[in-house]
Design an enzyme around this catalytic site. Structure first.
Site, mmCIF file in Angstrom:
data_model
loop_
_atom_site.group_PDB
_atom_site.id
_atom_site.type_symbol
_atom_site.label_atom_id
_atom_site.label_comp_id
_atom_site.label_asym_id
_atom_site.label_seq_id
_atom_site.Cartn_x
_atom_site.Cartn_y
_atom_site.Cartn_z
ATOM 1 N N SER A 94 69.856 45.245 -47.285
ATOM 2 C CA SER A 94 68.813 46.258 -47.378
ATOM 3 C C SER A 94 67.497 45.737 -47.934
ATOM 4 O O SER A 94 66.438 46.303 -47.665
ATOM 5 C CB SER A 94 69.296 47.442 -48.210
ATOM 6 O OG SER A 94 69.738 47.019 -49.472
ATOM 7 N N HIS B 29 65.645 46.333 -53.695
ATOM 8 C CA HIS B 29 64.804 47.011 -52.713
ATOM 9 C C HIS B 29 63.325 46.726 -52.968
ATOM 10 O O HIS B 29 62.557 46.523 -52.024
ATOM 11 C CB HIS B 29 65.066 48.514 -52.776
ATOM 12 C CG HIS B 29 66.453 48.893 -52.381
ATOM 13 N ND1 HIS B 29 67.031 50.083 -52.754
ATOM 14 C CD2 HIS B 29 67.394 48.227 -51.659
ATOM 15 C CE1 HIS B 29 68.258 50.149 -52.261
ATOM 16 N NE2 HIS B 29 68.499 49.031 -51.604
#
Length: 298
Positions: free
Chosen positions: A144, A195
């Site tokens: 991610s 992230h």
């Protein structure tokens, strides 16, 4: 290398079904290779997750640099894999056709390693700022971080888009930051630093020197192409226990997304094909895009 055993992986089966709905012939080569690679390492992990995840303690102090390569392609469970690879499918088809396959592969390789480095730098800063050595042990795994970086690129090459984050319409210019906070609030176990590292690397490419450095290292690589004119379209966001409403069609959903025309762009055709692949309203749970693992506990 060990094979994953146990329960039926519903997330993996759904991922394969979605890929079949789009059609292998419609997925660019590098994007397809990334999907296959991640599925392969999910079914055949090189090592247990606590031995492939990246952290300051493992990556910097113990100099297990191979984790920079292994951590992005390993996932905690089948739903973690599913949500990451569906996102990769959308972003890959859009970006690879704009940037061409060789350059896109170059971006994926550089981003995968660089995001791990930035992640460790962020965690190290937290150790010093908060005087809390536990951040050295935060160990992250998953693709991610790369996806957040690709989202920055996608928004850069397709300005003017609107994203829906928890029902709120957000300009694509700010969508990454809103999603960063929203995901962390909804699922605190996700890696905020992982992230954030992806967003920062994406900005280093679009607004910083990274793109020029990559071109210089590639020896004047010329396959990079600028995107076409900006396209405005609406994109959805999947959150925890978030309902998708798939439109009802009397006829069977076409398996080839090129059958969806009606003046839609390629990106819009792809999104509609994927959204209609299940042909019903389904409840899907949010799976952490990037999970924490404490090497002392696992």
């Amino acid at each position: 290398m060990q094979r994953r055993q146990g329960r039926v992986n519903a997330g993996l089966l759904l991922l394969l079904y979605q890929i079949s709905q789009v059609g292998l012939q419609n997925i660019p080569s590098v994007t397809l290779a990334v999907l296959v690679l991640n599925i392969f390492f999910f079914l055949n992990p090189v090592r247990p997750l606590h031995e492939v995840c990246i952290s300051v303690n493992e990556g910097f102090y113990r100099q297990n640099w191979q984790r920079l390569l292994l951590s992005p392609v390993h996932h905690a469970d089948d739903w973690h894999l599913y949500y990451n690879m569906i996102s990769m499918l959308w972003k890959g088809i859009m970006l690879e056709r704009k940037l061409k396959s060789v350059w896109f592969a170059y971006i994926i390789a550089v981003f995968s390693v660089l995001i791990g480095v930035v992640y460790m730098a962020l965690e190290f800063m937290l150790v010093k700022i908060l005087n809390d050595p536990s951040y050295e042990m935060n160990c992250a795994v998953g693709f991610s971080g790369v996806l957040f970086a690709l989202k920055v690129l996608n928004n850069h090459y397709n300005p003017g888009r609107v994203s829906s984050v928890l029902g709120l319409q957000i300009s694509s210019k700010y969508a990454c930051w809103v999603e960063l906070v929203a995901i962390h609030l909804i699922s605190p176990g996700t890696s905020f630093a992982g992230h954030l590292a992806g967003i920062l690397v994406g900005l280093m490419y679009t607004m910083g020197p990274l793109k020029k450095i990559m071109k210089a290292c590639a020896g004047g690589f010329t396959s990079f192409t600028d995107p076409d004119r900006p396209r405005d379209y609406y994109s959805g966001y999947s959150g925890k226990y978030y309902y998708y409403r798939y439109p009802d069609y009397q006829n069977t959903t076409p398996r080839n997304y090129y059958d969806y025309t009606g003046g839609l762009t390629e990106e819009e055709q792809l999104e509609r094909a994927v959204l209609n692949s299940l042909n019903e309203r389904v409840l899907i749970r949010f799976s952490a895009n990037m999970h924490f693992f404490d090497s002392n506990l696992i």
